[in-house]
Design an enzyme around this catalytic site. Structure first.
Site, PDB file in Angstrom:
ATOM      1  CE1 TYR A 180      -3.659   2.551   0.644  1.00 46.79           C
ATOM      2  CE2 TYR A 180      -2.319   3.311   2.484  1.00 46.79           C
ATOM      3  CZ  TYR A 180      -3.390   3.499   1.631  1.00 46.79           C
ATOM      4  OH  TYR A 180      -4.182   4.618   1.757  1.00 46.79           O
ATOM      5  CE  LYS A 229       1.486   5.044   8.170  1.00 41.81           C
ATOM      6  NZ  LYS A 229       1.430   4.275   6.972  1.00 41.81           N
ATOM      7  CG  ASP A 272       6.008   3.822   0.522  1.00 39.96           C
ATOM      8  OD1 ASP A 272       6.344   4.576   1.463  1.00 39.96           O
ATOM      9  OD2 ASP A 272       4.820   3.575   0.233  1.00 39.96           O
TER      10      ASP A 272
END
Ligand SMILES: *Cc1c(COP(=O)(O)O)cnc(C)c1O
Length: 429
Positions: free
Chosen positions: A145, A267, A239
């Site tokens: 994702y 994050k 990523d």
């Protein structure tokens, strides 16, 4: 559990004005059933809901809170920052300081730009990669994702290694056809995509996949991807929105020693505030507007409060030279303990650990890709999730999320959780 009456009322009320009652789908408990807890405050390892129930929290806001909830140093820094203004729409020294922190810590990042979400970071990295390579097609991996931009809301079409089908209504097939979907940990499927597209400009991958449960890449696989990208002039986008500053200070790098042409972060670098970044080789990054022709912008990009929270988080991490070792040892204590208990109850369980990230799957075979992850017993996970909530432990409301260890955890908390796992499995098996 005493009562969740207030959460039930809050959820019903929220559904009147917010689609599904939530601002991000997983929070609605759709895949496990039950009522999402409405949180009123959180500290360290614990979240407290609107009925005053307290939970040991393995969600930690889905990854950002490596120091646990409302860490004193981060909260103090933010409180001081807000008195100086919330947003200026002008550059600040803080942004350069954070950029330099990222550049000096992360391999392969020579320049970096700050944005407000992981979605923006990966979307912008892909635009840049297409511009740099001059090629339209990209490869993503099944089960990874990267946020919800159109190019990435694509699932495998009929058979892997072909161009994808949209995984969301509203994403047009004309865009999805430029995204090829390969199998995680499988280089053959990458070669097939390259052969059938002939126009691959970028490959984007989670080096430590955390969005199909935790599924780390194999070392040969990631190094193989790097070689393919070099040979075929493809931009490799690593990523690290979840794994950056989380699996280790340098994210996935110590596990693989593979460097992306571009990397994305989020994050942890926002310390719980909306902040993300993308960076990489200067010759690629300098194609960005205002020097180059690749447009990218943001009203709140580099927001001083978010940057302050990120800098404070990194400062605490960097002062504590043993933090990642300690988190990983707690993660292993949890995973090993969980496996022993599952064995005792004759329940099939697989676990994966990378630093402070833990994945566990109720399935017979080790999990290397989405196909194997998807064999997990999700009905059993739902019962497990409900049983643990009842006992005051908050795991993500989906089998396919990662659990996070934060620095507010300790051995006693892990052991308490293991005891509750034992009780739960005895009840539901
Ligand atoms: C969370 C995540 C994203 C998306 O970040 P948002 O801030 O939710 O938009 C992208 N990539 C990975 C690997 C993630 O874990």
């Amino acid at each position: 559990m005493e009562s969740i009456r207030n959460s039930i009322n809050d959820f019903n009320e929220a559904k009147q004005s917010i689609p599904g009652g939530v601002n991000s789908p997983v929070r609605a408990y759709g895949s496990v059933g039950g009522t999402p807890r409405f949180i009123k405050e959180a500290k360290g390892a614990y979240v407290i809901d609107e009925d005053n129930n307290s939970y040991i929290d393995f969600v930690q806001s889905y990854g950002p809170l490596i120091l646990g909830h409302s860490h004193d140093v981060v909260v103090d820094a933010v409180q001081q920052a807000v008195t100086r203004g919330l947003s200026y729409g002008a550059p600040t020294e803080l942004e350069t300081t954070l950029a330099k922190e990222i550049i000096s810590t992360c391999e392969g990042v020579e320049k970096v730009r700050l944005v407000s979400s992981g979605t923006e970071a990966t979307m912008s990295a892909i635009r840049l990669a297409r511009a740099f390579s001059g090629k339209d097609d990209i490869i993503k991996f099944e089960g990874c994702y990267h946020g919800h931009s159109d190019s990435l809301l694509v699932k495998a079409g009929s058979g892997l290694a072909t161009f994808g089908e949209t995984s969301s209504k509203g994403v047009i097939q004309d865009i999805a056809k430029h995204t090829f979907v390969a199998k995680y940990n499988n280089l053959d499927s990458v070669y097939e995509c390259i052969k059938s597209s002939k126009n691959i400009g970028a490959i984007i991958i989670e080096p430590i996949a955390g969005n199909m449960g935790l599924v780390p890449a194999k070392k040969d696989f990631l190094q193989g991807l790097r070689d393919i990208c070099d040979k075929e002039n493809i931009v490799l986008i690593i990523d690290e929105v979840m794994s950056g500053f989380r699996a280790s200070l340098k994210g996935s790098y110590p596990f693989y020693e593979v460097v992306g042409d571009l990397s994305t972060y989020g994050k942890v670098i926002g310390g719980g505030m909306p902040l993300a970044a993308f960076g990489g080789r200067a010759e690629i990054m300098d194609m960005l507007s205002p020097i180059g022709g690749v447009y990218q912008a943001g009203t709140l990009s580099g927001n001083p409060i978010a940057v302050t929270a990120g800098l404070a988080t990194l400062a605490v991490i960097k002062q504590d030279s043993k933090i990642y070792q300690r988190l990983e040892s707690l993660a292993n204590r949890f995973a090993n303990g969980f496996r022993d208990i599952a064995n005792k109850h004759n329940i099939a369980l697989q676990t994966n650990v990378r630093g402070s990230m833990v994945g566990f799957f109720f399935t017979e075979e080790p999990v290397y890709d989405w196909e194997l992850a998807a064999k997990s017993n999700t009905k059993f996970y739902s019962k497990f999730h409900a049983g643990m909530l009842d006992r005051g432990v908050n795991f993500a409301p989906s089998q396919f999320e990662t659990s996070f260890i934060c620095s507010a955890f300790n051995e006693a908390i892990i052991d308490e959780v293991l005891e509750k796992i034992n009780d739960t499995l005895a009840q539901i098996k």
